[in-house]
Enzyme design. Sequence first.
Site, mmCIF file in Angstrom:
data_model
loop_
_atom_site.group_PDB
_atom_site.id
_atom_site.type_symbol
_atom_site.label_atom_id
_atom_site.label_comp_id
_atom_site.label_asym_id
_atom_site.label_seq_id
_atom_site.Cartn_x
_atom_site.Cartn_y
_atom_site.Cartn_z
ATOM 1 C CG HIS A 69 -3.138 -2.734 59.861
ATOM 2 N ND1 HIS A 69 -3.071 -1.505 60.466
ATOM 3 C CD2 HIS A 69 -1.921 -3.306 60.022
ATOM 4 C CE1 HIS A 69 -1.873 -1.348 61.000
ATOM 5 N NE2 HIS A 69 -1.161 -2.435 60.735
ATOM 6 C CB CYS A 70 -1.042 -1.925 54.445
ATOM 7 S SG CYS A 70 0.226 -2.447 53.289
ATOM 8 N N PRO A 71 0.412 -4.456 56.389
ATOM 9 C CG PRO A 71 0.865 -6.716 56.067
ATOM 10 C CD PRO A 71 -0.169 -5.653 55.808
#
Length: 89
Positions: A69-71
């Site tokens: 999950h890329c912030p």
Amino acid sequence: FICLTTFINPGILPRIKFDSNNPHRKPSYFFTQGLLKNYRSCETCNIIKPLRSNHCHDCDNCVEGFDHHCPWVGQCIGRRNYRYFISFV
């Protein structure tokens, strides 16, 4: 590439809603070629997870080909948007 990574579906697997007649049915076993094999299942989404798919706790979805999950993008990186993420990076 950041827009493509953000707005393309990463491969979210659809959830299965429980049947009101049988609320305790869990699809953790699947019968193939006369052998009963145990497959990985997601308790939250109520699905049998394909290979390389995992549940993202930030998005609360199972993603096919889940990487992370890329912030910075605010979305999961999965099978459908992985190449755009690599081009973005």
